[in-house]
Design an enzyme around this catalytic site. Structure first.
Site, PDB file in Angstrom:
ATOM      1  N   GLU A   1       0.829  -1.209   0.000  1.00  0.00           N
ATOM      2  CA  GLU A   1       0.000   0.000   0.000  1.00  0.00           C
ATOM      3  C   GLU A   1       0.863   1.258   0.000  1.00  0.00           C
ATOM      4  O   GLU A   1       0.740   2.130   0.861  1.00  0.00           O
ATOM      5  CB  GLU A   1      -0.990  -0.018   1.166  1.00  0.00           C
ATOM      6  CG  GLU A   1      -2.020  -1.128   1.028  1.00  0.00           C
ATOM      7  CD  GLU A   1      -3.163  -1.059   2.038  1.00  0.00           C
ATOM      8  OE1 GLU A   1      -3.126  -0.192   2.940  1.00  0.00           O
ATOM      9  OE2 GLU A   1      -4.092  -1.882   1.928  1.00  0.00           O
TER      10      GLU A   1
ATOM     11  N   GLU B   1      -5.163  -8.537  -0.869  1.00  0.00           N
ATOM     12  CA  GLU B   1      -6.001  -8.231   0.300  1.00  0.00           C
ATOM     13  C   GLU B   1      -7.434  -8.095  -0.174  1.00  0.00           C
ATOM     14  O   GLU B   1      -7.743  -7.257  -1.021  1.00  0.00           O
ATOM     15  CB  GLU B   1      -5.558  -6.951   1.016  1.00  0.00           C
ATOM     16  CG  GLU B   1      -4.247  -7.090   1.777  1.00  0.00           C
ATOM     17  CD  GLU B   1      -3.936  -5.885   2.664  1.00  0.00           C
ATOM     18  OE1 GLU B   1      -4.887  -5.214   3.126  1.00  0.00           O
ATOM     19  OE2 GLU B   1      -2.742  -5.619   2.884  1.00  0.00           O
TER      20      GLU B   1
END
Length: 514
Positions: free
Chosen positions: A195, A318
């Site tokens: 991220e 994810e």
């Protein structure tokens, strides 16, 4: 029979036919060439809340919970039963604050740190590289290591690769041997940051692409056939510019996968409860879960422009449902219960991944134990399997099977004027020749009659398994851990080249055809 009776009878017949026609799955003949990569069925274990400590790892000195080198035996057995193909670690956001050398060597000498992302708790680093990689060997699964790019240096990640993968003599392999491991683990999957657009450094896509190129260049490895499988930190949901930038700027020889993160969430500021959700909250969650189909298709289309041969995988590392934490628990631990709503998310999402297996070749459910949409929950020496676990177990028949392309006409699940498909499906042929069809009905009140047209395929027998419950909001508790579990499903009938069945409301069915 009078005219009025005839009209009434015809109306009933037309209505009946329309019900069946609303849900039609059709096998597309002659195109069975894509493999559903087993790595789509991967999992994710972060140093977050009670996922690692008290979930997976209880310590070598524990005398009340059976374990192997500190890892719970019941968790090991449950994960083995899922045939989990890979396990991502140590994060997540935690990965970009994790310095791997803190987690090697004698445990009494390892430094403690503060987990600034998740609860501000002290992390004693007693579960580190050796513990994780040895556990993966125990599970028979491939490790997926997420490297620290946010707060770590290039040399640190380069050293980690050498420490776990180099079999010859070098400073890092010698250090590994000093710490009790002679042979390297030969880790193939590596995430280059996590991220990067957010907790991994709040980078722009152009800046991260340059950072990625630098880190990936120095991740040298001569032991894995085909080299390391480097995975770039990908987009947050619908950030298509992020994917476009990475595909444009990163050379193909440096990347094997581009990540994508998407959670089924009502609203980030008002996520709603995990069990006592309203009908509106249920619909919004399922609408968010169904968005995965659009995200996969649009990100894949961008990747196709730069990689028409589909050499680079889309890695959804994810995904899952995200709600408010259970009342009375640490808000930074992300502990939530798991109802039939989660089973719907799992079944729908895995069908999406299967049907896009040409580009989606790896994914990781968030997370394995006690965090978000977990497959396992623990409480002291107790352990339970969630509805999500049972879906993953039912769907494991698709791992490394040949995808059967399908066309699907589905009825709508309608709520307050909005609609999404009520039914999703995917199909495959396993290596033993058996065909499997997974079907999900997310409508919480309506049964769905389905016709499956298997085209030119011939089958002699059919059997199935069903996952549902009396109420949508049902879950498995430590007092009643088997409240929801798969049951035999014998309602499907096959005649000529068609299968007919009815899916109960909020249910998952997996059929096996011989």
């Amino acid at each position: 029979m009078n005219r009025r009776s005839i009209i009434a009878t015809l109306t009933v017949l037309v209505s009946f036919c329309n019900v069946w026609a609303q849900n039609v799955v059709t096998f597309t003949p002659g195109k069975d060439t894509v493999t559903i990569n087993k790595h789509i069925y991967g999992h994710f274990a972060e140093h977050l809340g009670r996922c690692i400590y008290d979930g997976i790892y209880v310590g070598e000195e524990n005398t009340t919970i059976p374990h192997t080198n500190g890892v719970r035996n019941d968790v090991i057995d449950a994960l083995k039963n899922l045939n989990i193909p890979n396990l991502r670690w140590p994060g997540g956001c935690f990965a970009d604050t994790y310095h791997w050398k803190d987690g090697i060597g004698p445990k009494g000498k390892r430094p403690s740190i503060v987990n600034t992302w998740w609860g501000g708790v002290t992390e004693n680093n007693s579960f580190g590289t050796h513990d994780f990689l040895n556990m993966c060997e125990l599970l028979g699964t491939e490790p997926y290591l997420a490297g620290n790019v946010g707060s770590g240096e290039v040399q640190e990640l380069s050293d980690w690769v050498q420490y776990v993968n180099f079999g010859g003599k070098s400073p890092m392999s010698d250090l590994r041997r000093e710490n009790g491991r002679e042979k390297p683990w030969n880790v193939k999957f590596w995430g280059v940051g996590n991220e990067a657009w957010g907790c991994g450094g709040n980078m722009t896509p152009d800046y991260y692409a340059d950072v990625y190129r630098k880190y990936a260049t120095f991740m040298s490895d001569w032991t894995n056939t085909g080299g390391l499988f480097r995975i770039a930190s990908g987009a947050n949901g619908a950030d298509y510019n992020w994917t476009e930038t990475l595909m444009k700027k990163i050379p193909k020889n440096l990347v094997k996968g581009i990540a994508l993160h998407h959670y089924a969430v009502i609203e980030w500021k008002k996520k709603g409860p995990s069990t006592m959700y309203t009908d509106e909250q249920y619909f919004k969650t399922m609408k968010s879960a169904w968005l995965m189909n659009e995200l996969v298709e649009k990100h894949s289309a961008i990747m196709d422009k730069y990689d028409p041969a589909k050499e680079i995988a889309l890695v959804v590392d994810e995904w899952g449902g995200w709600y408010e934490v259970e009342p009375g628990t640490n808000p930074g631990f992300l502990y939530q219960q798991n109802t039939m709503r989660d089973a719907m998310i799992a079944g729908m999402t895995l069908n999406i991944f299967n049907n896009h297996a040409e580009r989606v070749r790896m994914a990781n459910l968030a997370q394995t134990v006690n965090v978000l949409q977990a497959v396992i929950l623990t409480e002291g020496n107790k352990m339970l399997l969630t509805p999500t676990y049972h879906v993953m177990e039912m769907y494991k028949v698709h791992q490394d099977a040949t995808l059967i392309p399908i066309q699907l006409n589905s009825a709508d699940f309608v709520f307050n004027g909005e609609k999404i498909p009520a039914v999703t499906a995917s199909a495959s042929i396993a290596k033993d020749g058996k065909t499997h069809i997974s079907l999900v009905n997310i409508d919480p009140t309506k049964e769905q009659a389905i016709t499956v047209d298997v085209a030119d395929k011939k089958y002699k027998s059919i059997n199935g398994r069903l996952l549902t419950s009396k109420k949508l909001r049902d879950f498995n508790s430590f007092d009643n851990p088997a409240n929801i579990k798969p049951a035999v499903f014998n309602e499907a009938q096959i005649k000529n080249n068609q299968i007919a069945l009815k899916l109960p409301p909020f249910s998952v069915v997996v059929l096996e055809l011989n």
